[in-house]
Design an enzyme around this catalytic site. Structure first.
Site, short mmCIF file in Angstrom:
data_model
loop_
_atom_site.label_atom_id
_atom_site.label_comp_id
_atom_site.label_asym_id
_atom_site.label_seq_id
_atom_site.Cartn_x
_atom_site.Cartn_y
_atom_site.Cartn_z
CE LYS A 23 35.94 48.43 -2.93
NZ LYS A 23 35.67 48.83 -1.57
CG ASN A 24 38.37 46.52 -0.05
OD1 ASN A 24 38.02 47.63 -0.45
ND2 ASN A 24 37.51 45.57 0.26
CB CYS A 117 26.91 51.51 3.79
SG CYS A 117 27.51 49.90 4.21
NE ARG A 122 30.80 48.22 6.80
CZ ARG A 122 31.18 48.39 5.52
NH1 ARG A 122 30.28 48.71 4.64
NH2 ARG A 122 32.44 48.30 5.18
CG ASP A 308 33.75 41.96 0.68
OD1 ASP A 308 34.84 42.56 0.69
OD2 ASP A 308 32.81 42.24 1.45
NE ARG A 400 31.42 52.82 -2.96
CZ ARG A 400 31.23 52.32 -1.74
NH1 ARG A 400 30.01 52.04 -1.33
NH2 ARG A 400 32.23 52.14 -0.92
C1 EPZ Z 1 36.35 45.88 5.16
O1 EPZ Z 1 35.35 46.70 5.72
C2 EPZ Z 1 36.13 45.93 3.65
N1 EPZ Z 1 36.30 47.31 3.19
C3 EPZ Z 1 34.73 45.42 3.33
O2 EPZ Z 1 34.60 45.41 1.93
C4 EPZ Z 1 34.60 44.00 3.84
O3 EPZ Z 1 33.27 43.55 3.61
C5 EPZ Z 1 34.90 43.97 5.35
O4 EPZ Z 1 36.21 44.53 5.60
C6 EPZ Z 1 34.89 42.55 5.91
O5 EPZ Z 1 35.82 41.78 5.21
C7 EPZ Z 1 37.54 47.80 3.03
O6 EPZ Z 1 38.54 47.13 3.26
C8 EPZ Z 1 37.64 49.20 2.51
P1 EPZ Z 1 35.29 45.35 9.41
P2 EPZ Z 1 35.46 47.14 7.28
O7 EPZ Z 1 35.73 46.51 10.23
O8 EPZ Z 1 36.87 47.27 7.66
C9 EPZ Z 1 32.29 45.23 13.02
C10 EPZ Z 1 33.70 46.07 -0.11
O9 EPZ Z 1 32.75 45.64 -0.71
N2 EPZ Z 1 33.03 46.39 13.53
O10 EPZ Z 1 36.25 44.24 9.16
O11 EPZ Z 1 34.57 48.30 7.46
C11 EPZ Z 1 31.54 45.55 11.71
O12 EPZ Z 1 30.28 46.13 12.01
C12 EPZ Z 1 33.65 46.31 1.37
O13 EPZ Z 1 34.80 46.34 -0.65
C13 EPZ Z 1 32.68 46.92 14.78
O14 EPZ Z 1 31.77 46.43 15.44
O15 EPZ Z 1 34.82 45.88 7.99
C14 EPZ Z 1 31.40 44.19 11.08
O16 EPZ Z 1 30.30 43.50 11.67
C15 EPZ Z 1 32.24 46.11 1.88
N3 EPZ Z 1 33.35 47.99 15.24
C16 EPZ Z 1 32.70 43.47 11.49
O17 EPZ Z 1 33.22 44.20 12.61
C17 EPZ Z 1 34.39 48.57 14.54
O18 EPZ Z 1 34.99 49.56 15.04
C18 EPZ Z 1 33.76 43.47 10.41
O19 EPZ Z 1 33.91 44.81 9.99
C19 EPZ Z 1 34.73 48.02 13.29
C20 EPZ Z 1 34.05 46.93 12.80
#
Ligand code: EPZ
Length: 421
Positions: A23-24, A117, A122, A308, A400
């Protein structure tokens, strides 16, 4: 119509299960079709709600899409509108992946701020800061990100303060059409990010450092790309979830259509807990443990232990002998499954971002509620070993990200049914 899953406990599993496309990876690749001058066919697309939501968003923008089973074709040449509306974006935060491509292609776009969420706030500050560094002006208006770059985005050097998967993907796509060279530092190295880089490279984008945290991209000065048809990589989290299902029931099961190297941290952890493995060309077989040992876990970015998979391992740790400490380092609230597992008899103590999980727990069936995609799969794993029949409600969270979940679990011998509430 609302459904729940009814799962009979004390089950052994057996046989093999075929893993679907990631999915990702499908999501950023679908967003990347906005960079393409031609129609693209993506295969091994998982039949999950998040993919359907993003396809709806692309159609809303004017794209033509055609989904047949696990193959989708997308033609974004008719796309005129650059506004991703709230109604669709609120359903899936990964819609934010259209921000980079839309801005790079049209020089302006409006994308609804994704809601937070269950697992955390996020934020997308790192996405927006990087686009501003590329010359965009960003305003937040009535919950929308209004981005403008009338003369196109400019190549520059960007250091991500934190490793962000979709942040890296958004900026990689924006940089592919930017004017000049962009150097990215502290880029996510997840296999899904690597596949996006490979698709951009195969579309003629000069890109160096693929798979590392430092990537250099020579932008096309706004020229749309000749993106090639692509097969989506297997879903390493779905694969890990089924390995944990075999582990928690201490059964021998095989997962097929996987890339072994994407599963290393998960396999290593299961080996530490006493399980054996046999690996084939694109399959992995889990062998039962003589004794399931407790193990400490700390989530981190790839290639570390994936956040995850944290909930699924927490369910497994309730059956290990001894106490396990689980540290969730990426999200501030990714312990929503703890209270539901406790209702099944788990003994888990939370302190900040750390959970202490007591092992050798006899779990009992209960009515439990899914809260986020991965937490819900942990409840299914717990239900497989609990005494009695568990009902997992709000399984729209599962739909999802897991394709045909009850069909795949049934094929492994689980007694699981999807019933109407
Ligand atoms: C991706 O989410 C995945 N989703 C998530 O999978 C996964 O848990 C996550 O990466 C971590 O591996 C998709 O790829 C669609 P991040 P993402 O930006 O990109 C902080 C699932 O179940 N952050 O890597 O949204 C954030 O708060 C989902 O499929 C900022 O602070 O995660 C977090 O603490 C759930 N500012 C950390 O970075 C930003 O602008 C990692 O988030 C962006 C992120």
């Amino acid at each position: 119509m609302l459904y729940y899953l009814s799962i009979k406990g004390k089950q052994k599993l057996k046989g093999s299960v075929c893993i679907s496309g990631a999915k990702n990876s499908a999501l950023p690749l679908l967003a990347a079709t906005l960079l393409s001058k031609n129609k693209i066919t993506l295969s091994n697309i998982p039949n999950v709600v998040d993919v359907k939501t993003l396809l709806k968003l692309l159609e809303n923008l004017g794209a033509k899409t055609e989904l047949n089973g696990s193959v989708v074709s997308v033609d974004t040449t008719p796309v005129k509108s650059a506004c991703a509306n709230y109604d669709i974006v609120r359903k899936m935060r990964a819609s934010i992946l259209t921000l980079g491509p839309l801005l790079a292609r049209f020089g302006h776009c409006e994308v609804s701020m994704p809601g937070g969420c269950a697992i955390g706030q996020r934020p997308i500050d790192l996405h927006l800061k990087a686009l501003e560094q590329m010359g965009a002006t960003i305003e937040l208006k009535q919950g929308y990100v209004v981005a403008k770059a009338p003369d196109g985005l400019k190549g520059t050097t960007i250091i991500f303060d934190k490793v962000t998967v979709t942040g890296s993907e958004n900026i990689l796509m924006a940089a592919a059409l930017a004017h000049g060279v962009t150097k990215l530092v502290n880029v996510a190295k997840e296999p899904e990010v690597v596949q996006l880089c490979e698709v951009l490279r195969d579309a003629g984008v000069k890109i160096e450092g693929i798979g590392t945290s430092k990537i250099t991209i020579v932008g096309s000065y706004g020229e749309l790309l000749d993106i090639k048809d692509t097969k989506v990589i297997p879903d390493r989290i779905e694969a890990g979830t089924y390995l944990c299902a075999g582990a928690i029931t201490n059964s021998k099961i095989t997962i097929t259509d996987v890339i072994h190297s994407h599963l290393e941290s998960i396999i290593l952890k299961l080996e530490q807990m006493g399980f054996g493995f046999e690996t084939g060309e694109n399959s992995v077989t889990l062998l039962p443990a003589s004794k399931i040992e407790a193990s400490d876990i700390e989530t981190s970015e790839y290639p570390g232990f994936p956040t995850d998979m944290q909930a699924q391992f927490m369910a497994l740790c309730t059956q290990a002998s001894g106490t396990s400490i689980i540290d969730e380092r990426l999200f501030e609230n990714r312990f929503m499954h703890v209270s539901e597992l406790a209702r099944m008899g788990a003994n888990i103590k939370l302190k900040g971002h750390s959970a202490t999980v007591e092992g050798d727990m006899e779990l009992r069936a209960a009515d439990v509620m899914a809260t986020d995609l991965r937490a819900s799969s942990a409840l299914i794993l717990a239900a497989l070993v609990a005494e009695g029949t568990t009902k997992v409600h709000r399984i729209y969270h599962l739909d999802r990200g897991y394709e045909n979940l009850e069909g795949k679990f049934s094929a492994l011998g689980a007694d699981i049914q999807r019933l109407e509430e």
